[in-house]
Design a protein around this motif. Structure first.
Motif, PDB file in Angstrom:
ATOM      1  N   GLY A  35     -10.494 -67.603  40.264  1.00 23.18           N
ATOM      2  CA  GLY A  35     -11.200 -68.538  39.377  1.00 23.18           C
ATOM      3  C   GLY A  35     -10.412 -68.770  38.092  1.00 23.18           C
ATOM      4  N   GLY A  36     -10.434 -69.999  37.612  1.00 21.11           N
ATOM      5  CA  GLY A  36      -9.756 -70.325  36.346  1.00 21.11           C
ATOM      6  C   GLY A  36     -10.780 -70.746  35.303  1.00 21.11           C
ATOM      7  N   PRO A  37     -10.532 -70.417  34.023  1.00 22.38           N
ATOM      8  CA  PRO A  37     -11.492 -70.751  32.960  1.00 22.38           C
ATOM      9  C   PRO A  37     -11.648 -72.262  32.743  1.00 22.38           C
ATOM     10  CG  PRO A  37      -9.446 -69.919  32.013  1.00 22.38           C
ATOM     11  CD  PRO A  37      -9.319 -69.776  33.498  1.00 22.38           C
ATOM     12  N   ILE A  38     -12.741 -72.628  32.098  1.00 25.72           N
ATOM     13  CA  ILE A  38     -13.017 -74.053  31.834  1.00 25.72           C
ATOM     14  C   ILE A  38     -12.118 -74.549  30.706  1.00 25.72           C
ATOM     15  CG2 ILE A  38     -14.779 -75.721  31.132  1.00 25.72           C
ATOM     16  CD1 ILE A  38     -16.921 -73.778  32.083  1.00 25.72           C
ATOM     17  N   LEU A  39     -11.401 -75.617  30.938  1.00 26.32           N
ATOM     18  CA  LEU A  39     -10.648 -76.250  29.844  1.00 26.32           C
ATOM     19  C   LEU A  39     -11.488 -77.361  29.237  1.00 26.32           C
ATOM     20  CD1 LEU A  39      -8.213 -74.612  30.969  1.00 26.32           C
ATOM     21  CD2 LEU A  39      -6.835 -76.454  29.992  1.00 26.32           C
ATOM     22  N   ARG A  40     -11.397 -77.460  27.889  1.00 28.34           N
ATOM     23  CA  ARG A  40     -12.268 -78.389  27.166  1.00 28.34           C
ATOM     24  C   ARG A  40     -11.464 -79.333  26.288  1.00 28.34           C
ATOM     25  NH1 ARG A  40     -17.348 -76.827  27.657  1.00 28.34           N
ATOM     26  NH2 ARG A  40     -17.651 -74.807  28.657  1.00 28.34           N
ATOM     27  N   GLU A  41     -12.038 -80.475  26.002  1.00 29.13           N
ATOM     28  CA  GLU A  41     -11.466 -81.377  25.008  1.00 29.13           C
ATOM     29  C   GLU A  41     -11.651 -80.723  23.631  1.00 29.13           C
ATOM     30  OE1 GLU A  41      -9.918 -83.972  26.007  1.00 29.13           O
ATOM     31  OE2 GLU A  41     -10.782 -84.437  27.957  1.00 29.13           O
ATOM     32  N   ALA A  42     -10.986 -81.300  22.606  1.00 29.25           N
ATOM     33  CA  ALA A  42     -11.057 -80.706  21.265  1.00 29.25           C
ATOM     34  C   ALA A  42     -12.502 -80.610  20.779  1.00 29.25           C
ATOM     35  CB  ALA A  42     -10.219 -81.537  20.294  1.00 29.25           C
ATOM     36  N   ASP A  43     -13.364 -81.527  21.186  1.00 30.16           N
ATOM     37  CA  ASP A  43     -14.757 -81.491  20.724  1.00 30.16           C
ATOM     38  C   ASP A  43     -15.669 -80.665  21.640  1.00 30.16           C
ATOM     39  OD1 ASP A  43     -14.975 -83.102  22.931  1.00 30.16           O
ATOM     40  OD2 ASP A  43     -15.721 -84.870  21.870  1.00 30.16           O
ATOM     41  N   GLY A  44     -15.075 -79.926  22.569  1.00 31.55           N
ATOM     42  CA  GLY A  44     -15.864 -79.009  23.388  1.00 31.55           C
ATOM     43  C   GLY A  44     -16.287 -79.565  24.734  1.00 31.55           C
ATOM     44  N   VAL A  45     -16.173 -80.858  24.938  1.00 34.18           N
ATOM     45  CA  VAL A  45     -16.577 -81.441  26.229  1.00 34.18           C
ATOM     46  C   VAL A  45     -15.686 -80.879  27.344  1.00 34.18           C
ATOM     47  CG1 VAL A  45     -16.734 -83.579  27.576  1.00 34.18           C
ATOM     48  CG2 VAL A  45     -17.448 -83.556  25.176  1.00 34.18           C
ATOM     49  N   ALA A  46     -16.300 -80.351  28.389  1.00 36.02           N
ATOM     50  CA  ALA A  46     -15.515 -79.831  29.511  1.00 36.02           C
ATOM     51  C   ALA A  46     -14.726 -80.978  30.130  1.00 36.02           C
ATOM     52  CB  ALA A  46     -16.446 -79.198  30.549  1.00 36.02           C
ATOM     53  N   MET A  47     -13.433 -80.754  30.328  1.00 29.75           N
ATOM     54  CA  MET A  47     -12.625 -81.815  30.946  1.00 29.75           C
ATOM     55  C   MET A  47     -13.152 -82.110  32.336  1.00 29.75           C
ATOM     56  SD  MET A  47      -8.811 -80.817  29.854  1.00 29.75           S
ATOM     57  CE  MET A  47      -8.358 -80.840  28.121  1.00 29.75           C
ATOM     58  N   SER A  48     -13.203 -83.391  32.647  1.00 26.79           N
ATOM     59  CA  SER A  48     -13.686 -83.818  33.954  1.00 26.79           C
ATOM     60  C   SER A  48     -13.141 -85.207  34.235  1.00 26.79           C
ATOM     61  CB  SER A  48     -15.224 -83.863  33.948  1.00 26.79           C
ATOM     62  OG  SER A  48     -15.696 -84.605  35.053  1.00 26.79           O
ATOM     63  N   SER A  49     -12.791 -85.452  35.480  1.00 31.04           N
ATOM     64  CA  SER A  49     -12.321 -86.799  35.857  1.00 31.04           C
ATOM     65  C   SER A  49     -13.402 -87.827  35.530  1.00 31.04           C
ATOM     66  CB  SER A  49     -11.996 -86.842  37.345  1.00 31.04           C
ATOM     67  OG  SER A  49     -11.164 -85.754  37.689  1.00 31.04           O
ATOM     68  N   ARG A  50     -14.654 -87.415  35.629  1.00 28.17           N
ATOM     69  CA  ARG A  50     -15.765 -88.350  35.417  1.00 28.17           C
ATOM     70  C   ARG A  50     -15.938 -88.764  33.951  1.00 28.17           C
ATOM     71  NH1 ARG A  50     -18.281 -85.223  39.876  1.00 28.17           N
ATOM     72  NH2 ARG A  50     -18.851 -86.741  41.479  1.00 28.17           N
ATOM     73  N   ASN A  51     -15.355 -88.004  33.007  1.00 26.85           N
ATOM     74  CA  ASN A  51     -15.540 -88.355  31.595  1.00 26.85           C
ATOM     75  C   ASN A  51     -15.082 -89.786  31.318  1.00 26.85           C
ATOM     76  OD1 ASN A  51     -16.480 -85.800  31.189  1.00 26.85           O
ATOM     77  ND2 ASN A  51     -14.652 -85.028  30.148  1.00 26.85           N
ATOM     78  N   LYS A  52     -14.105 -90.224  32.087  1.00 23.86           N
ATOM     79  CA  LYS A  52     -13.574 -91.585  31.909  1.00 23.86           C
ATOM     80  C   LYS A  52     -14.671 -92.642  32.086  1.00 23.86           C
ATOM     81  CE  LYS A  52     -10.209 -94.703  33.987  1.00 23.86           C
ATOM     82  NZ  LYS A  52     -11.070 -95.784  34.476  1.00 23.86           N
ATOM     83  N   ASN A  53     -15.659 -92.330  32.912  1.00 23.93           N
ATOM     84  CA  ASN A  53     -16.704 -93.313  33.213  1.00 23.93           C
ATOM     85  C   ASN A  53     -17.886 -93.264  32.242  1.00 23.93           C
ATOM     86  OD1 ASN A  53     -15.221 -94.292  35.313  1.00 23.93           O
ATOM     87  ND2 ASN A  53     -16.345 -93.176  36.916  1.00 23.93           N
ATOM     88  N   LEU A  54     -17.818 -92.387  31.222  1.00 19.95           N
ATOM     89  CA  LEU A  54     -18.918 -92.329  30.248  1.00 19.95           C
ATOM     90  C   LEU A  54     -18.862 -93.543  29.335  1.00 19.95           C
ATOM     91  CD1 LEU A  54     -18.625 -88.583  29.122  1.00 19.95           C
ATOM     92  CD2 LEU A  54     -20.595 -89.604  30.299  1.00 19.95           C
ATOM     93  N   ASP A  55     -20.007 -94.151  29.076  1.00 17.19           N
ATOM     94  CA  ASP A  55     -20.009 -95.238  28.092  1.00 17.19           C
ATOM     95  C   ASP A  55     -19.907 -94.606  26.695  1.00 17.19           C
ATOM     96  OD1 ASP A  55     -22.705 -94.782  26.907  1.00 17.19           O
ATOM     97  OD2 ASP A  55     -23.321 -95.154  28.981  1.00 17.19           O
ATOM     98  N   PRO A  56     -19.541 -95.399  25.671  1.00 20.75           N
ATOM     99  CA  PRO A  56     -19.276 -94.802  24.349  1.00 20.75           C
ATOM    100  C   PRO A  56     -20.464 -94.013  23.799  1.00 20.75           C
ATOM    101  CG  PRO A  56     -18.476 -97.065  24.421  1.00 20.75           C
ATOM    102  CD  PRO A  56     -19.203 -96.841  25.711  1.00 20.75           C
ATOM    103  N   ALA A  57     -21.679 -94.484  23.993  1.00 20.32           N
ATOM    104  CA  ALA A  57     -22.850 -93.762  23.456  1.00 20.32           C
ATOM    105  C   ALA A  57     -22.977 -92.401  24.136  1.00 20.32           C
ATOM    106  CB  ALA A  57     -24.116 -94.587  23.673  1.00 20.32           C
ATOM    107  N   SER A  58     -22.778 -92.353  25.439  1.00 19.38           N
ATOM    108  CA  SER A  58     -22.886 -91.087  26.169  1.00 19.38           C
ATOM    109  C   SER A  58     -21.760 -90.141  25.755  1.00 19.38           C
ATOM    110  CB  SER A  58     -22.818 -91.338  27.673  1.00 19.38           C
ATOM    111  OG  SER A  58     -23.839 -92.223  28.075  1.00 19.38           O
ATOM    112  N   ARG A  59     -20.558 -90.696  25.589  1.00 20.27           N
ATOM    113  CA  ARG A  59     -19.418 -89.842  25.206  1.00 20.27           C
ATOM    114  C   ARG A  59     -19.651 -89.198  23.845  1.00 20.27           C
ATOM    115  NH1 ARG A  59     -16.753 -86.604  24.009  1.00 20.27           N
ATOM    116  NH2 ARG A  59     -14.567 -86.063  24.452  1.00 20.27           N
ATOM    117  N   ARG A  60     -20.327 -89.938  22.940  1.00 21.64           N
ATOM    118  CA  ARG A  60     -20.611 -89.380  21.610  1.00 21.64           C
ATOM    119  C   ARG A  60     -21.584 -88.208  21.700  1.00 21.64           C
ATOM    120  NH1 ARG A  60     -20.192 -94.649  19.810  1.00 21.64           N
ATOM    121  NH2 ARG A  60     -22.417 -95.076  20.094  1.00 21.64           N
ATOM    122  N   ILE A  61     -22.500 -88.279  22.662  1.00 27.72           N
ATOM    123  CA  ILE A  61     -23.520 -87.229  22.805  1.00 27.72           C
ATOM    124  C   ILE A  61     -23.008 -86.044  23.627  1.00 27.72           C
ATOM    125  CG2 ILE A  61     -25.773 -86.782  23.904  1.00 27.72           C
ATOM    126  CD1 ILE A  61     -26.457 -89.679  23.194  1.00 27.72           C
ATOM    127  N   ALA A  62     -22.004 -86.296  24.483  1.00 28.03           N
ATOM    128  CA  ALA A  62     -21.551 -85.287  25.449  1.00 28.03           C
ATOM    129  C   ALA A  62     -21.193 -83.922  24.827  1.00 28.03           C
ATOM    130  CB  ALA A  62     -20.383 -85.840  26.268  1.00 28.03           C
TER     131      ALA A  62
END
Ligand code: AMP
Length: 281
Positions: free
Chosen positions: A172-199
């Motif tokens: 198992g490998g640890p979770i890698l996160r964006e600088a703001d803590g959001v877990a990296m995910s291929s799906r993050n690309k599909n978040l609309d701006p309002a959802s990305r702000r809340i993520a």
């Protein structure tokens, strides 16, 4: 780096490698790679002599109303990232080559998949286990690396490997996160701006529970409340599930979180479902 499309060619190549005494590592992915995936490749490179990254958006793990068609894809970029990371083979089969049109055999796990994503995505883990078993048979790994990001998946794959006697070590490998803590995910690309702000609130809420836990809080309801409080109103998203479960059995930890627990949550944003988790020990 070699790109292989044909499952038979992949299996022949892996067989020859194994016979030559090489230790094979595999990193199964659905592509649209990010640092989280690449961190697993680095683990595989440490653990094995020859590393295969599989790129396959597996249709059998998507429900009929899920985002199979919208799942992001960028084959050329993925290959360039793999090449730069020193991956030996990218195995990227086409769906009809993986699943015979009249295929009827699946791998099912009955207990660990009852809750969490198993409950909200019926059939999901049947698809995951079936494809992972097939990928194991095609790439013949000594070691396979999966992310803690999909904590339930990792535990279910460990169980399958044990119960079906696959000669594969699961790492198992640890979770890698964006600088703001959001877990990296291929799906993050599909978040609309309002959802990305809340993520970022997903991870913030898990950290709030960890802070309470570290201060001695063991009441399950109180830990859960800390998460919900920090999540607040997520609209346009909504909580799909939030569970405090025993880290091994994935059953609810009951009233007290005395043994190591996993707090796992899923949030449905418009068109994108995000998951995250934290282990408290
Ligand atoms: P996916 O392409 O999303 O199916 O993920 C392929 C593998 O990468 C799985 O084992 C995931 O758990 C792992 N993974 C995905 N996101 C992350 C992340 N942010 N950190 C670490 N591993 C991840």
């Amino acid at each position: 780096m070699r790109v292989v499309r044909d499952p038979r060619e992949m299996q022949d190549l892996a067989l020859a490698k194994r016979r030559s005494g090489a230790r094979i590592g595999v990193v199964p992915t659905m592509g649209f790679l990010h640092e989280g995936h690449l961190s697993l490749v680095r683990i595989a490179k440490r653990e094995a002599d020859w590393v295969v990254l599989t790129l396959f958006v597996n249709p059998t793990q998507f429900g009929p109303k899920e985002d199979l068609d919208r799942y992001p894809r960028d084959f050329d970029r993925d290959c360039a990232l793999c090449e730069a990371e020193g991956v030996d083979v990218v195995f990227a089969p086409e769906t009809p080559e993986v699943y015979a049109p009249d295929h009827t055999v699946y791998v099912v796990e009955d207990v660990l998949t009852r809750g969490l994503c198993g409950a909200s995505r019926p059939g999901h883990f049947r698809g995951v286990l079936t494809v992972v078993a097939k990928l194991f048979n095609l790439t013949l790994p000594d070691v396979a690396v999966f992310g803690e990001k999909d904590a339930q998946q990792l535990r279910v794959i460990r169980r399958m490997t044990r119960d079906l006697n696959f000669p594969v070590e699961i790492v198992g490998g640890p979770i890698l996160r964006e600088a703001d803590g959001v877990a990296m995910s291929s799906r993050n690309k599909n978040l609309d701006p309002a959802s990305r702000r809340i993520a970022p609130r997903l991870y913030q809420s898990l950290c709030a529970a960890r802070t309470a836990y570290e201060a001695g809080e063991r009441r399950m309801a109180a830990l859960r409340e800390r998460v919900l409080e920090t999540l607040g109103d997520l609209s346009p998203g909504a909580v799909d599930y939030l569970e405090v479960v025993d880290d091994v059995t994935l059953e609810s930890c009951g009233e007290r979180a005395d043994a190591p627990v996993l707090i796992a949550l899923a949030v449905q944003f418009p068109g994108v479902r995000l998951i995250d988790n934290i282990r408290l020990d």
